[in-house]
Design a protein around this motif. Structure first.
Motif, mmCIF file in Angstrom:
data_model
loop_
_atom_site.group_PDB
_atom_site.id
_atom_site.type_symbol
_atom_site.label_atom_id
_atom_site.label_comp_id
_atom_site.label_asym_id
_atom_site.label_seq_id
_atom_site.Cartn_x
_atom_site.Cartn_y
_atom_site.Cartn_z
ATOM 1 N N PRO A 122 1.089 -5.933 3.471
ATOM 2 C CA PRO A 122 1.044 -4.556 4.001
ATOM 3 C C PRO A 122 0.522 -3.531 2.998
ATOM 4 O O PRO A 122 0.197 -2.410 3.377
ATOM 5 N N HIS A 123 0.422 -3.906 1.736
ATOM 6 C CA HIS A 123 -0.071 -2.973 0.719
ATOM 7 C C HIS A 123 -1.584 -3.055 0.539
ATOM 8 O O HIS A 123 -2.145 -2.346 -0.304
ATOM 9 N N ALA A 124 -2.244 -3.933 1.303
ATOM 10 C CA ALA A 124 -3.699 -4.080 1.187
ATOM 11 C C ALA A 124 -4.384 -2.760 1.465
ATOM 12 O O ALA A 124 -4.028 -2.044 2.410
ATOM 13 N N GLY A 125 -5.373 -2.446 0.638
ATOM 14 C CA GLY A 125 -6.137 -1.218 0.831
ATOM 15 C C GLY A 125 -5.558 0.000 0.144
ATOM 16 O O GLY A 125 -6.179 1.063 0.158
ATOM 17 N N ASN A 126 -4.374 -0.133 -0.481
ATOM 18 C CA ASN A 126 -3.792 1.017 -1.175
ATOM 19 C C ASN A 126 -4.667 1.356 -2.386
ATOM 20 O O ASN A 126 -4.850 0.526 -3.277
ATOM 21 N N PRO A 127 -5.236 2.555 -2.442
ATOM 22 C CA PRO A 127 -6.158 2.888 -3.539
ATOM 23 C C PRO A 127 -5.493 2.900 -4.904
ATOM 24 O O PRO A 127 -6.182 2.777 -5.928
ATOM 25 N N LEU A 128 -4.177 3.026 -4.947
ATOM 26 C CA LEU A 128 -3.488 3.018 -6.228
ATOM 27 C C LEU A 128 -3.415 1.610 -6.833
ATOM 28 O O LEU A 128 -3.202 1.453 -8.031
ATOM 29 N N ILE A 129 -3.616 0.602 -5.980
ATOM 30 C CA ILE A 129 -3.618 -0.785 -6.458
ATOM 31 C C ILE A 129 -5.036 -1.282 -6.651
ATOM 32 O O ILE A 129 -5.356 -1.950 -7.630
ATOM 33 N N GLY A 130 -5.913 -0.963 -5.719
ATOM 34 C CA GLY A 130 -7.296 -1.420 -5.806
ATOM 35 C C GLY A 130 -7.479 -2.812 -5.231
ATOM 36 O O GLY A 130 -6.596 -3.355 -4.549
ATOM 37 N N ALA A 131 -8.617 -3.407 -5.502
ATOM 38 C CA ALA A 131 -8.957 -4.717 -4.956
ATOM 39 C C ALA A 131 -8.099 -5.807 -5.588
ATOM 40 O O ALA A 131 -7.870 -5.819 -6.798
#
Length: 537
Positions: A309-318
């Protein structure tokens, strides 16, 4: 200072929340806090937990002894270790002597850059011999292969300022043991030269190719400002050795250069230089390395599989991945140099051969994820002496060149077809990123049967860890052969060649590093050894 570890905060916390958490953890008033800085930040993105950053912070307080006494026995509140770098020598007087021969560094990749930088910072005024061109000219030549199918054997992904690491993900993490925090010195120098400051604390730092170009240029400028020299288009062709002591190097089209301290920071693809060293009698031995393919998936697929569910979070990145499978035939298959949101690049340095590698920019926002899927091999697979691994690589790369159409296009195959043992004829949903292009075929003839067998077994096994990994439209591109040097120029505890005094094998080419950070660290260690040897005479 005091180091606090395992300090958890929600990933979208406001900036002031970290200071509040520090005060609460140490149970002190704001007036007692002098300052703090983040030493490391990672994240916990397990699917069933709240997304959180995990901090390691160094804190200065007014009464450190009192606070540490309060937390005696708490493994997460301890005195901060000294991570600053301490030179083993500084401006030695011997460099002013008339008979002083300046140290020579061969190669200007990550290892050579840091060996030269440290020697310059200590006052030894090194001379760097680089067979390739400055990084911006080299970039143009590299694009010549990618866009026009034209290879310059002396200026490409492997040769030139910055080394092979320039055209990679710019990854700056390693699993080496580093009790003296040499890795911190590497990161500090990169930041000083313009790299983003976050590389000092994020868990898996990277710079990216375009940013790395400017960083490398600034480091070159510092070496020159400190009295060093960088001599581009200076290809070393031989070595002058007398009584088991290096006394000079031979340079194509130039006079011999006298030297009694020579750092061999060659990189893993300087095959002709390896041959020259072998001809000169320098001790070396064959070592294990790996061969395989590049695999490309949609980055969104990897993000969903790894981050849920955290996919795409810009704070994590690819998202990235690291996979290992032990095949039934006894071979180990593993992912290598995973590049999130990147591209597969042409990385040959010899005519009529195809080699692949992976690259990402700092943003990591390209459509595909790619990684090497490689199989470990040993000298038993290529008997014949220390140079036999080079011939093994060349045979695979030449076969890939022919399978790709003999025009520097790479041979490729869809994963579904590879697993089924049939040639591919049409791309599916995944468009390969390799330039000049990918020629669909059957990849089975490109590698030894045991490697094909092991990779066919590994891909479905990796599917159990990353849902979608065996996607039938994912693309395999061949071949990956330059995972590490196929030989080791063995050195002793003094970092010198076992049988040639004054010769310092270093970095990836000598078999002592793998990646930008570990190569830089090895360059620092060898520079220290050179300095100490000068001072001992």
């Amino acid at each position: 200072m005091i180091r606090i570890t395992e300090l958890r905060l929600p990933i979208n916390h406001p900036p002031e929340a970290l200071e509040v958490a520090i005060l609460e953890r140490l149970k002190i008033d704001p007036k007692e806090l002098v300052r703090f800085n983040v030493f490391k930040r990672s994240y916990d993105a397990r699917k069933n937990v709240a997304l959180a950053f995990i901090y390691t912070v160094d804190v200065s307080v007014k009464d450190q002894a009192k606070v540490l006494e309060k937390f005696d026995g708490d493994i997460h509140v301890r005195p901060s270790p000294d991570t600053s770098y301490h030179f083993v020598a500084k401006d030695p007087a011997l460099t002013n002597l008339s008979n002083f021969l300046r140290p020579v560094v061969i190669g200007f990749g990550p290892c050579g850059i840091f060996a030269a930088l440290l020697l310059a910072q200590m006052g030894f005024r090194p001379i760097v011999l680089e067979r390739g061109k400055p990084v911006r000219e080299r970039t143009q030549d590299t694009w010549g292969l990618w866009r026009k199918n034209v290879l310059n054997p002396e200026s490409n992904v492997q040769f030139g300022e910055g080394g092979a690491g320039t055209f990679s993900d710019g990854k700056l993490y390693s699993q080496i043991k580093d009790p003296k925090f040499y890795g911190r010195k590497v990161l500090d120098e990169f930041v000083k030269a313009g790299a983003p400051e976050e590389i000092l604390y994020v868990a898996k730092p990277h710079i990216g190719t375009f940013r790395l170009v400017g960083v490398v240029e600034k480091m070159r400028q510092e070496i020159i400002a400190l009295g060093g020299e960088i001599r581009f288009l200076h290809k070393v062709t031989g070595f002058d050795i007398t009584n088991n002591q290096i006394v000079g190097v031979k340079i194509e089209g130039q006079a011999d250069l006298p030297a009694n301290h020579v750092v061999l920071a060659l990189g893993h693809s300087a095959r002709d230089t390896f041959e020259a060293l072998h001809h000169a009698g320098v001790f070396m031995e064959a070592k294990p390395f790996s061969v395989g393919f590049r695999i490309e998936h949609p980055q969104s697929l990897i993000d969903r599989a790894r981050l849920g569910p955290h996919a795409g979070n810009p704070l994590i990145g690819a998202a990235d991945y690291k996979l290992v499978h032990h095949a039934k035939n006894g071979r180990s298959v593993y992912s290598f140099c995973m590049c999130p949101g990147g591209t597969v690049v042409a990385a040959t340095s010899e005519p009529n051969r195809v080699v692949t590698n992976g690259m990402s920019q700092y943003s990591r926002n390209e459509r595909n994820a790619n990684a090497g899927i490689v199989v470990g091999i040993t000298p038993e697979d290529y008997p014949g002496g220390p140079l036999a691994g080079i011939e093994f690589q060349r045979a695979i790369e030449s076969k890939a060149y022919k399978l790709g159409g003999s025009n520097y296009e790479a041979p490729g195959q869809l994963v579904g077809d590879f697993l089924a043992g049939k040639a591919s004829t049409q791309f599916g949903a995944v468009v390969p990123s390799y330039k000049p292009g990918v020629h669909l075929t059957d990849l089975a003839p490109s590698l030894p049967d045991y490697a094909i067998e092991a990779i066919r077994e590994a891909i479905p096994a990796f599917e159990k860890q990353i849902k979608g990994f065996s996607l039938k439209d994912a693309v395999l591109t061949g071949v990956e052969t330059r995972t590490s040097s196929p030989l080791r120029i063995t050195r002793g505890v003094d970092f010198q060649s076992l049988n040639i005094k004054g010769l310092y094998p270093a970095g990836e080419g000598a078999g002592y590093a793998g990646g930008i950070l570990s190569a830089g660290v090895d360059g620092i260690k060898v520079a220290e050894a050179v300095a100490l040897d000068y001072l001992s005479h």
